[in-house]
Design an enzyme around this catalytic site. Structure first.
Site, mmCIF file in Angstrom:
data_model
loop_
_atom_site.group_PDB
_atom_site.id
_atom_site.type_symbol
_atom_site.label_atom_id
_atom_site.label_comp_id
_atom_site.label_asym_id
_atom_site.label_seq_id
_atom_site.Cartn_x
_atom_site.Cartn_y
_atom_site.Cartn_z
ATOM 1 N N ARG A 211 0.652 -1.290 0.043
ATOM 2 C CA ARG A 211 0.146 0.056 0.121
ATOM 3 C C ARG A 211 0.671 1.265 -0.088
ATOM 4 O O ARG A 211 1.584 1.396 0.979
ATOM 5 C CB ARG A 211 -0.934 -0.020 1.220
ATOM 6 C CG ARG A 211 -1.905 -1.368 1.358
ATOM 7 C CD ARG A 211 -2.999 -1.225 1.821
ATOM 8 N NE ARG A 211 -3.653 -2.276 1.568
ATOM 9 C CZ ARG A 211 -4.834 -2.537 1.962
ATOM 10 N NH1 ARG A 211 -5.540 -1.347 2.736
ATOM 11 N NH2 ARG A 211 -5.660 -3.539 1.785
ATOM 12 N N GLU A 213 0.536 4.107 1.050
ATOM 13 C CA GLU A 213 0.105 5.055 1.814
ATOM 14 C C GLU A 213 1.160 6.275 2.326
ATOM 15 O O GLU A 213 2.381 5.785 2.541
ATOM 16 C CB GLU A 213 -0.453 4.564 3.016
ATOM 17 C CG GLU A 213 -1.009 2.953 2.835
ATOM 18 C CD GLU A 213 -2.025 2.804 3.900
ATOM 19 O OE1 GLU A 213 -3.115 3.536 4.185
ATOM 20 O OE2 GLU A 213 -2.195 1.686 4.251
ATOM 21 N N ARG A 219 0.790 2.282 12.991
ATOM 22 C CA ARG A 219 -0.199 0.961 12.648
ATOM 23 C C ARG A 219 -0.307 0.949 11.178
ATOM 24 O O ARG A 219 -0.869 0.109 10.786
ATOM 25 C CB ARG A 219 -1.354 1.297 13.446
ATOM 26 C CG ARG A 219 -2.383 2.388 12.866
ATOM 27 C CD ARG A 219 -3.420 2.394 14.024
ATOM 28 N NE ARG A 219 -4.059 3.767 13.540
ATOM 29 C CZ ARG A 219 -5.059 4.030 13.061
ATOM 30 N NH1 ARG A 219 -5.744 2.868 12.181
ATOM 31 N NH2 ARG A 219 -5.356 5.157 12.413
ATOM 32 N N HIS A 220 0.564 1.645 10.396
ATOM 33 C CA HIS A 220 0.611 1.371 9.054
ATOM 34 C C HIS A 220 2.125 1.107 8.349
ATOM 35 O O HIS A 220 3.039 1.720 8.763
ATOM 36 C CB HIS A 220 0.225 2.573 8.093
ATOM 37 C CG HIS A 220 -1.413 2.910 8.395
ATOM 38 N ND1 HIS A 220 -1.936 3.749 9.223
ATOM 39 C CD2 HIS A 220 -2.467 2.306 7.546
ATOM 40 C CE1 HIS A 220 -3.136 3.838 9.131
ATOM 41 N NE2 HIS A 220 -3.491 3.027 8.208
ATOM 42 N N GLU A 357 -8.263 -0.936 14.175
ATOM 43 C CA GLU A 357 -8.937 -1.974 13.288
ATOM 44 C C GLU A 357 -8.046 -3.218 13.029
ATOM 45 O O GLU A 357 -6.956 -2.864 12.683
ATOM 46 C CB GLU A 357 -9.347 -0.968 11.787
ATOM 47 C CG GLU A 357 -9.965 -2.111 11.036
ATOM 48 C CD GLU A 357 -10.264 -1.446 9.606
ATOM 49 O OE1 GLU A 357 -10.632 -0.152 9.655
ATOM 50 O OE2 GLU A 357 -9.565 -2.292 8.504
ATOM 51 N N SER A 360 -11.119 -6.097 7.888
ATOM 52 C CA SER A 360 -12.413 -5.730 7.252
ATOM 53 C C SER A 360 -12.925 -6.983 6.477
ATOM 54 O O SER A 360 -11.941 -7.597 5.815
ATOM 55 C CB SER A 360 -12.140 -4.398 6.229
ATOM 56 O OG SER A 360 -11.990 -3.330 7.106
ATOM 57 N N ARG A 408 -0.965 -6.304 12.592
ATOM 58 C CA ARG A 408 -1.942 -5.612 13.603
ATOM 59 C C ARG A 408 -2.213 -6.744 14.729
ATOM 60 O O ARG A 408 -2.381 -6.051 16.011
ATOM 61 C CB ARG A 408 -2.985 -5.152 12.998
ATOM 62 C CG ARG A 408 -2.436 -3.977 12.133
ATOM 63 C CD ARG A 408 -3.837 -2.724 11.977
ATOM 64 N NE ARG A 408 -3.514 -1.733 11.038
ATOM 65 C CZ ARG A 408 -4.372 -1.062 10.615
ATOM 66 N NH1 ARG A 408 -5.472 -0.981 10.717
ATOM 67 N NH2 ARG A 408 -3.724 -0.098 9.951
HETATM 68 P P1 ATP Z 1 -6.954 1.553 8.040
HETATM 69 O O1 ATP Z 1 -8.334 2.522 8.016
HETATM 70 O O2 ATP Z 1 -6.615 1.397 9.288
HETATM 71 O O3 ATP Z 1 -5.669 2.224 7.315
HETATM 72 P P2 ATP Z 1 -8.079 -0.122 5.850
HETATM 73 O O4 ATP Z 1 -9.450 -0.088 6.229
HETATM 74 O O5 ATP Z 1 -7.548 0.954 4.953
HETATM 75 O O6 ATP Z 1 -7.256 0.239 7.440
HETATM 76 P P3 ATP Z 1 -8.333 -2.740 4.718
HETATM 77 O O7 ATP Z 1 -8.224 -2.358 3.259
HETATM 78 O O8 ATP Z 1 -9.651 -2.734 5.327
HETATM 79 O O9 ATP Z 1 -7.476 -1.522 5.625
HETATM 80 O O10 ATP Z 1 -7.535 -3.744 4.989
HETATM 81 C C1 ATP Z 1 -7.885 -4.900 5.933
HETATM 82 C C2 ATP Z 1 -6.919 -4.988 6.871
HETATM 83 O O11 ATP Z 1 -5.466 -5.062 6.600
HETATM 84 C C3 ATP Z 1 -6.844 -3.856 7.876
HETATM 85 O O12 ATP Z 1 -7.549 -3.892 8.920
HETATM 86 C C4 ATP Z 1 -5.635 -3.790 8.636
HETATM 87 O O13 ATP Z 1 -5.532 -5.033 9.766
HETATM 88 C C5 ATP Z 1 -4.811 -4.525 7.554
HETATM 89 N N1 ATP Z 1 -3.971 -3.156 6.733
HETATM 90 C C6 ATP Z 1 -4.544 -2.663 5.885
HETATM 91 N N2 ATP Z 1 -3.446 -1.559 5.475
HETATM 92 C C7 ATP Z 1 -2.419 -1.884 6.148
HETATM 93 C C8 ATP Z 1 -1.286 -1.073 6.244
HETATM 94 N N3 ATP Z 1 -0.989 -0.051 5.656
HETATM 95 N N4 ATP Z 1 -0.347 -1.283 7.334
HETATM 96 C C9 ATP Z 1 -0.545 -2.495 8.068
HETATM 97 N N5 ATP Z 1 -1.783 -3.130 7.833
HETATM 98 C C10 ATP Z 1 -2.757 -2.903 7.170
HETATM 99 MG MG MG Z 2 -10.916 -1.637 6.399
#
Ligand code: ATP
Ligand code: MG
Length: 434
Positions: A211, A213, A219-220, A357, A360, A408
């Site tokens: 990702r 991001e 936590r990311h 979180e 999902s 996480r």
């Molecule tokens: P957040 O809102 O916390 O950034 P997200 O809703 O974008 O998460 P999802 O696409 O729903 O993330 O991904 C499912 C799961 O994968 C998340 O609940 C999280 O546990 C994990 N996850 C997602 N993005 C990341 C990241 N950049 N780093 C670590 N774990 C991640």
């Molecule tokens: Mg999510």
């Protein structure tokens, strides 16, 4: 090495060769001790200077901390030794010397910055806490695999180099693929659905997600480990049941098999697997509860995503793992099914730990026409996803699933402050090596 004995297994009366790192040297004058450390623990090696050959004493006591040595000798009971035994050496061989200056102290007595630790991970993982995190991580993955197998799911591996992202958008890392544009995959979402629609029915994958991001948070990560499930003939309730079982199984395995590691992490006393069933409440209830805590300056209204501060306030209020269900369709991705009797509501759910979180998931839209409408609503071009939507012409069963962030799970389980602690070589905005 032939005939090597682990430090923890050396028993009095035996003649052994132990091999490992020089953890500590203690010179008391006429007598000196070398504490040797290996993966199993530590053992004391005793040097009686007068009674032993000079070169043996010189080699043993001349080895700097963290040098790798092999020591052969007799094991004797010694009450005063840390493990109740010691080795009286007959020979000492330095297999790999260490510099006198170390970038960090593996005995943990001197604390180092996280960035120094990550730059010198090999040394960092010689600390008992560092080793413990990754032993627990391995046990979690083992237990998760076993729990999935117990739920009839088959492990799959899907491509990480893809032509289109799962949801498109800005979170993708572009790469060049033989002159064409390609991306690192954000999620195995579409692929796992394609396999759930085959006769395999229930699948899981443990693999990297990428990702792009921009934000840098505790936590990311930009490369994370996703634990994914997808099951045919499952609805969102079934998917939550599997999710709960997998998370609880991971905790139970750690409670049962990682006593020493929990001890090293100072968690042994309080560690307790969460009690299923986890409460499930709707998004609407969740925002009411957040508003009632008074933690936010502005009240949330229907349609808002839960801000981090809101998640925390709700977490404190609930005090354990919980599911939030029935999210507004608008803030969940196109592949999530909406409720037939209320198209503004989706079957999407999140599993929350009080701190953040974790998961999902949701029931998926398996009706092709509606799926394509969803793409269009989200501003995506269905043509780019034909490899996926085509398969919905040939009998795609109802199905549901979820994705759990592996780091996480570990971070919340082990009360780590930063997600980077749960990855050997984290990838973030600044860090591309090691
Ligand atoms: P957040 O809102 O916390 O950034 P997200 O809703 O974008 O998460 P999802 O696409 O729903 O993330 O991904 C499912 C799961 O994968 C998340 O609940 C999280 O546990 C994990 N996850 C997602 N993005 C990341 C990241 N950049 N780093 C670590 N774990 C991640
Ligand atoms: Mg999510």
């Amino acid at each position: 090495m032939d005939e090597r004995t682990y430090a923890a297994e050396a028993a009095p009366g035996e003649e052994v060769t132990v091999a490992g790192w020089v953890h500590e040297l203690r010179d008391l004058g006429g007598i000196a001790f070398l504490i040797l450390r290996d993966t199993s623990g530590r053992i004391q090696v005793k040097f009686e200077k007068e009674a032993m050959a000079d070169d043996l004493v010189e080699t043993g006591l001349g080895a700097h901390r963290e040098s790798v040595v092999a020591v052969t000798g007799a094991v004797e009971a010694e009450e005063r030794a840390p493990t109740g035994v010691e080795v009286v050496p007959e020979s000492v061989e330095v297999l790999a010397p260490a510099d006198t200056e170390l970038p960090l102290d593996p005995s943990g007595k001197v604390e180092a910055e996280l960035s120094t630790r990550l730059d010198n991970r090999t040394l960092d993982l010689r600390r008992a806490e560092g080793q413990a995190v990754f032993e627990v991580r391995a046990e979690v993955l083992r237990a998760v695999r076993a729990a999935f197998r117990a739920h009839d799911a088959t492990e799959i591996n899907t491509p990480k180099i893809v032509a289109t992202g799962t949801e498109g958008g800005t979170e993708l890392f572009p790469i060049t693929y033989f002159g064409r544009e390609a991306f690192m995959n954000q999620s195995p979402q579409l692929f796992k659905q394609l396999v759930a629609g085959s006769n395999v029915e229930r699948v899981f994958e443990i693999g990297p997600i990428f990702r792009a991001e921009e934000h840098n948070t505790p936590r990311h990560l930009n490369e994370a480990t996703s634990i994914d499930f997808e099951g045919a003939f499952c609805d969102h309730h079934d998917a939550m049941d599997v999710c709960e079982a997998v998370v609880v199984a991971a905790y139970e395995a750690v409670a049962e098999n990682c006593r020493d590691q929990l001890e090293a992490l100072d968690l042994a006393e309080e560690f307790e697997p969460p009690e299923p069933p986890f409460p499930r409440f709707t998004y609407e209830d969740a925002i009411d509860r957040v508003n009632a805590t008074g933690a936010l300056d502005e009240q949330l209204v229907w349609g808002d995503d839960l801000p981090t501060e809101g998640e925390r306030a709700l977490g404190r209020d609930v005090g354990g793992h919980y599911f939030v269900t029935d999210w507004p369709a608008e803030i969940k991705p196109f592949y999530i099914m909406d409720h037939d009797d209320d198209p503004d509501l989706s079957t999407g759910f999140d599993l929350m730990h009080p701190r953040m979180e974790l998961v999902s998931g949701g029931q998926r839209e398996h009706r092709r026409e509606r799926l394509i409408e969803g793409f269009e609503r989200q501003g995506l071009e269905p043509e780019a996803f034909e490899y996926y939507t085509e398969m919905f012409r040939y009998g795609m069963p109802p199905h549901a699933g979820w994705g759990l962030g592996g780091e996480r799970l570990l971070m919340t389980m082990l009360e780590l402050d930063n997600i980077r602690e749960a990855v050997l070589f984290p990838r973030d905005r600044q860090r591309l090596s090691p």
